[in-house]
Design an enzyme around this catalytic site. Structure first.
Site, mmCIF file in Angstrom:
data_model
loop_
_atom_site.group_PDB
_atom_site.id
_atom_site.type_symbol
_atom_site.label_atom_id
_atom_site.label_comp_id
_atom_site.label_asym_id
_atom_site.label_seq_id
_atom_site.Cartn_x
_atom_site.Cartn_y
_atom_site.Cartn_z
ATOM 1 N N CYS A 123 1.669 -23.428 -35.317
ATOM 2 C CA CYS A 123 0.253 -23.032 -35.299
ATOM 3 C C CYS A 123 -0.417 -23.121 -36.674
ATOM 4 O O CYS A 123 -1.554 -23.580 -36.793
ATOM 5 C CB CYS A 123 0.113 -21.624 -34.726
ATOM 6 S SG CYS A 123 1.255 -20.410 -35.401
ATOM 7 N N HIS A 144 -5.236 -17.124 -37.608
ATOM 8 C CA HIS A 144 -4.556 -17.307 -38.896
ATOM 9 C C HIS A 144 -5.554 -17.822 -39.942
ATOM 10 O O HIS A 144 -6.447 -18.623 -39.624
ATOM 11 C CB HIS A 144 -3.429 -18.346 -38.774
ATOM 12 C CG HIS A 144 -2.216 -17.875 -38.011
ATOM 13 N ND1 HIS A 144 -2.073 -16.616 -37.493
ATOM 14 C CD2 HIS A 144 -1.055 -18.535 -37.697
ATOM 15 C CE1 HIS A 144 -0.890 -16.516 -36.888
ATOM 16 N NE2 HIS A 144 -0.265 -17.668 -36.994
HETATM 17 N N1 LIG Z 1 1.681 -16.728 -30.322
HETATM 18 C C1 LIG Z 1 1.300 -17.779 -31.019
HETATM 19 O O1 LIG Z 1 0.308 -17.747 -31.761
HETATM 20 C C2 LIG Z 1 2.054 -19.064 -30.926
HETATM 21 C C3 LIG Z 1 3.218 -19.190 -30.198
HETATM 22 N N2 LIG Z 1 3.870 -20.396 -30.147
HETATM 23 C C4 LIG Z 1 5.108 -20.572 -29.396
HETATM 24 O O2 LIG Z 1 4.860 -20.388 -28.020
HETATM 25 C C5 LIG Z 1 5.996 -19.789 -27.392
HETATM 26 C C6 LIG Z 1 5.567 -18.510 -26.686
HETATM 27 O O3 LIG Z 1 5.000 -17.642 -27.621
HETATM 28 P P1 LIG Z 1 4.151 -16.360 -27.206
HETATM 29 O O4 LIG Z 1 3.322 -16.639 -26.021
HETATM 30 O O5 LIG Z 1 3.510 -15.915 -28.452
HETATM 31 O O6 LIG Z 1 5.322 -15.335 -26.829
HETATM 32 P P2 LIG Z 1 5.289 -14.059 -25.884
HETATM 33 O O7 LIG Z 1 6.402 -13.209 -26.322
HETATM 34 O O8 LIG Z 1 3.936 -13.469 -25.816
HETATM 35 O O9 LIG Z 1 5.640 -14.676 -24.440
HETATM 36 C C7 LIG Z 1 6.884 -15.261 -24.164
HETATM 37 C C8 LIG Z 1 6.823 -15.893 -22.787
HETATM 38 O O10 LIG Z 1 8.037 -16.596 -22.564
HETATM 39 C C9 LIG Z 1 8.534 -16.242 -21.274
HETATM 40 N N3 LIG Z 1 9.979 -16.365 -21.248
HETATM 41 C C10 LIG Z 1 10.876 -15.828 -22.090
HETATM 42 N N4 LIG Z 1 12.126 -16.155 -21.723
HETATM 43 C C11 LIG Z 1 12.023 -16.903 -20.600
HETATM 44 C C12 LIG Z 1 12.947 -17.531 -19.743
HETATM 45 N N5 LIG Z 1 14.267 -17.460 -19.927
HETATM 46 N N6 LIG Z 1 12.471 -18.218 -18.675
HETATM 47 C C13 LIG Z 1 11.147 -18.307 -18.459
HETATM 48 N N7 LIG Z 1 10.212 -17.729 -19.242
HETATM 49 C C14 LIG Z 1 10.646 -17.031 -20.294
HETATM 50 C C15 LIG Z 1 8.086 -14.817 -21.089
HETATM 51 O O11 LIG Z 1 8.093 -14.528 -19.724
HETATM 52 P P3 LIG Z 1 8.476 -13.047 -19.196
HETATM 53 O O12 LIG Z 1 7.334 -12.173 -19.506
HETATM 54 O O13 LIG Z 1 8.718 -13.261 -17.748
HETATM 55 O O14 LIG Z 1 9.743 -12.645 -19.925
HETATM 56 C C16 LIG Z 1 6.678 -14.890 -21.674
HETATM 57 O O15 LIG Z 1 5.779 -15.377 -20.709
HETATM 58 C C17 LIG Z 1 7.030 -19.582 -28.491
HETATM 59 O O16 LIG Z 1 7.898 -20.684 -28.492
HETATM 60 C C18 LIG Z 1 6.196 -19.569 -29.754
HETATM 61 O O17 LIG Z 1 6.940 -19.996 -30.854
HETATM 62 C C19 LIG Z 1 3.363 -21.488 -30.786
HETATM 63 C C20 LIG Z 1 2.211 -21.411 -31.494
HETATM 64 C C21 LIG Z 1 1.468 -20.194 -31.623
HETATM 65 N N1 LIG Z 2 5.537 -18.503 -36.209
HETATM 66 C C1 LIG Z 2 4.144 -18.386 -35.844
HETATM 67 C C2 LIG Z 2 3.951 -18.604 -34.374
HETATM 68 C C3 LIG Z 2 4.986 -19.489 -33.772
HETATM 69 O O1 LIG Z 2 5.388 -19.206 -32.687
HETATM 70 O O2 LIG Z 2 5.390 -20.536 -34.481
HETATM 71 P P1 LIG Z 2 6.493 -21.608 -34.000
HETATM 72 O O3 LIG Z 2 5.996 -22.129 -32.673
HETATM 73 O O4 LIG Z 2 6.494 -22.627 -35.053
HETATM 74 O O5 LIG Z 2 7.799 -20.890 -33.865
HETATM 75 C C4 LIG Z 2 3.666 -17.027 -36.232
HETATM 76 O O6 LIG Z 2 4.481 -16.124 -36.130
HETATM 77 O O7 LIG Z 2 2.521 -16.863 -36.581
#
Ligand SMILES: NC(=O)C1=CN([C@@H]2O[C@H](COP(=O)(O)OP(=O)(O)OC[C@H]3O[C@@H](n4cnc5c(N)ncnc54)[C@H](OP(=O)(O)O)[C@@H]3O)[C@@H](O)[C@H]2O)C=CC1
Ligand SMILES: N[C@@H](CC(=O)OP(=O)(O)O)C(=O)O
Length: 337
Positions: free
Chosen positions: A128, A240
């Site tokens: 991000c 950010h």
């Molecule tokens: N937050 C941000 O700003 C950013 C996040 N990301 C990336 O996006 C991804 C998600 O982040 P974020 O949304 O913040 O995280 P959250 O913790 O808010 O959400 C995680 C999600 O993953 C699901 N999940 C976890 N384990 C499993 C599994 N075994 N099978 C299916 N679903 C699963 C959870 O579902 P459940 O509730 O059912 O457990 C939940 O919907 C990460 O890889 C993160 O690095 C990338 C850029 C920016």
């Molecule tokens: N690491 C970023 C969000 C994130 O999920 O990054 P990445 O997808 O590169 O693990 C943050 O904590 O602000």
């Protein structure tokens, strides 16, 4: 088109639901997936309630055109083959595949054509902090090659997921009530604090988050640009912010940079010091563009330009960027009918 969201309950997954609807992405059928935790719950999309299914190793993705995956790197790695085996395009938000040579790493304003070559049926959405950086850098690269970048980030709590947002809110409430703040998601209390560590440390003393900015920037920009990053978690809920110093091949005056930023797709310039006009995360949260301001010459380098850049990292840094990749492929006749 048949569309899936994996990680629908998460911070990014929830934004996928909003962005797909807001941009009228051609969704004929939507499937939602999660872990055991959220399986069975419902989310609203297009006036209908859609039930979350548990992600399993089966044929649930047969017929799915595109899967937006945001469920952590471990889940992406474990389920890549299950998701792509029938030809589904996986647009992955995790860091699992970003540096793999056969996985394109795409920011549509910068390197859209890279999305056309995805032999594994996987396209990676960059980190991000990197996404908003490269959007701003590309505007300058178009007028003079960037040799070097120093960047210091101010990353919102929501970057660590929905649970982290709740924790920051809870810490402020605890402090107001005179209770000791609960600390679980972050290594330290974040409310009233700054944490100069995001992700784990690597052997060179930089964190993994910092090295993602170094390596991903080069891959996306197809450039030899040298990047040095310092990533800091700040007690902001969402969006950010980044202080950026760039060294260009020839000096770029602030006015020229302002014009370059202003005419670049996806950037909004907010830069009027006399009126105290500059981007701030409080007002950027929930918006699509990358905001740039405080544009000025680097006092320590005649070929240096410095600026401040803010973007909603759950949108442009994650869900929006992924949907833009899919939109580009639809426009190129490479996705959907
Ligand atoms: N937050 C941000 O700003 C950013 C996040 N990301 C990336 O996006 C991804 C998600 O982040 P974020 O949304 O913040 O995280 P959250 O913790 O808010 O959400 C995680 C999600 O993953 C699901 N999940 C976890 N384990 C499993 C599994 N075994 N099978 C299916 N679903 C699963 C959870 O579902 P459940 O509730 O059912 O457990 C939940 O919907 C990460 O890889 C993160 O690095 C990338 C850029 C920016
Ligand atoms: N690491 C970023 C969000 C994130 O999920 O990054 P990445 O997808 O590169 O693990 C943050 O904590 O602000």
């Amino acid at each position: 088109m048949k569309v899936a969201i994996v990680g629908a309950s998460g911070a990014v997954g929830q934004e996928f639901l909003r962005v797909l609807a807001d941009r009228n992405f051609p969704v004929d059928e939507l499937l939602l997936f999660g872990s055991e935790r959220s399986a069975g719950s419902f989310y609203e999309f297009g006036g209908e309630r859609v039930q979350v299914k548990q992600l399993r190793h089966n044929d649930d993705f047969k017929g799915v055109d595109v899967a937006f995956v945001s469920a952590g790197g471990g889940t992406s790695k474990e389920f890549e083959k299950t998701i792509t085996k029938h030809g589904t395009l996986m647009i992955d938000n995790s860091s699992a595949f970003r540096m793999d040579a056969d996985v394109p790493l795409v920011v549509p304003e910068v390197n859209p054509e890279d999305a056309l070559d995805a032999p594994r049926r996987v396209i990676a959405n960059p980190n991000c902090s990197t996404i908003q950086l490269v959007v701003a850098l590309k505007a300058i690269e178009n007028i003079s090659h960037i040799r070097r970048v120093y960047v210091s980030t101010y990353q919102a709590a929501s970057g660590a997921g929905a649970g982290a947002m709740a924790e920051l809110e809870g810490q402020y409430a605890d402090m107001a009530a005179g209770r000791p703040p609960r600390v679980e998601r972050f290594a330290f209390q974040l409310a009233g604090n700054l944490i100069p560590q995001i992700d784990v440390f690597t052997d060179n003393g930089y964190t993994k988050e910092e090295m993602k900015m170094v390596n991903e920037t080069k891959k996306i920009m197809h450039s030899d640009v040298a990047v040095s990053a310092m990533c800091v978690r700040v007690p902001v809920m969402r969006a950010h912010s980044e202080s950026v110093w760039v060294e260009t091949e020839r000096p770029v005056a602030p006015e020229e940079a302002r014009r370059a930023f202003g005419s670049f797709e996806g950037i909004v310039v907010m830069d009027d010091p006399a009126r105290q006009e500059y981007p701030m995360p409080l007002f950027t949260a929930g918006r699509y563009p990358v905001y740039v301001g405080r544009i000025r010459t680097d006092t320590a380098n005649p070929n240096g330009l410095t600026f401040w850049c803010v973007a909603d990292q759950i949108l442009k840094g994650a869900a929006l960027n992924a949907v833009q990749i899919a939109e580009y492929l639809v426009g190129a006749g490479r996705l959907g009918r």
